[in-house]
Design a protein around this motif. Structure first.
Motif, PDB file in Angstrom:
ATOM      1  N   ALA A 146       0.748  -1.254  -0.003  1.00  0.00           N
ATOM      2  CA  ALA A 146       0.005   0.034   0.088  1.00  0.00           C
ATOM      3  C   ALA A 146       0.980   1.158  -0.089  1.00  0.00           C
ATOM      4  N   SER A 192      -5.158   3.727   2.668  1.00  0.00           N
ATOM      5  CA  SER A 192      -4.746   3.009   1.314  1.00  0.00           C
ATOM      6  C   SER A 192      -4.677   1.580   1.809  1.00  0.00           C
ATOM      7  N   MET A 225       0.649   5.997  -0.906  1.00  0.00           N
ATOM      8  CA  MET A 225      -0.154   7.231  -1.439  1.00  0.00           C
ATOM      9  C   MET A 225       0.964   8.201  -2.072  1.00  0.00           C
ATOM     10  N   TYR A 274      -4.224  -3.015   0.934  1.00  0.00           N
ATOM     11  CA  TYR A 274      -4.032  -3.972  -0.141  1.00  0.00           C
ATOM     12  C   TYR A 274      -4.162  -5.135   0.538  1.00  0.00           C
ATOM     13  N   GLY A 326      -9.764   3.433   0.252  1.00  0.00           N
ATOM     14  CA  GLY A 326      -9.391   3.199  -1.106  1.00  0.00           C
ATOM     15  C   GLY A 326      -8.332   2.095  -1.191  1.00  0.00           C
ATOM     16  N   GLY A 327      -8.388   1.224  -2.114  1.00  0.00           N
ATOM     17  CA  GLY A 327      -7.304   0.192  -2.090  1.00  0.00           C
ATOM     18  C   GLY A 327      -7.833  -1.149  -3.145  1.00  0.00           C
ATOM     19  N   ILE A 340      -7.285   9.313   5.107  1.00  0.00           N
ATOM     20  CA  ILE A 340      -7.454   8.545   3.913  1.00  0.00           C
ATOM     21  C   ILE A 340      -6.659   7.385   4.283  1.00  0.00           C
TER      22      ILE A 340
END
Length: 99
Positions: free
Chosen positions: A9, A47, A11, A49, A83-84, A45
């Protein structure tokens, strides 16, 4: 795991956005968190995975435990964006099988 966030992960943000960065944490190689100063409410935020469905259970359990702990640390007033890649797997329908 060294906490660098380099294995999954990450950004990317502009200098202007980064100037409002309040906090950043590479929770694991699969979860990165950034908290940004905004006008009314701050923005957090995540991120992520996620491990694939076929991954060993201990990896999936660790990921979801880390995600839960991270979510619990976020102030309730913050706007949250996640998100991811949650790694859903889609199999091709066998032509011989029908619903």
């Amino acid at each position: 795991m060294d906490g660098s966030g380099l294995a999954g992960a990450g950004m990317i943000m502009t200098h202007k956005i980064a100037s409002g960065l309040l906090d950043y944490e590479a929770v694991s190689d699969r979860i990165v968190m950034a908290r940004l100063k905004c006008q009314s409410n701050n923005l957090t935020i995540l991120s992520v995975y996620a491990p694939i469905r076929d991954a060993p259970d201990h990896l999936k359990d660790k990921f979801y435990a880390d995600l839960r702990l991270t979510l619990n640390k976020i102030p309730r007033k913050d706007i949250l964006m996640i998100g991811g890649d949650f790694n859903a797997r889609i199999k091709r329908l066998d032509e011989t099988k029908r619903f």
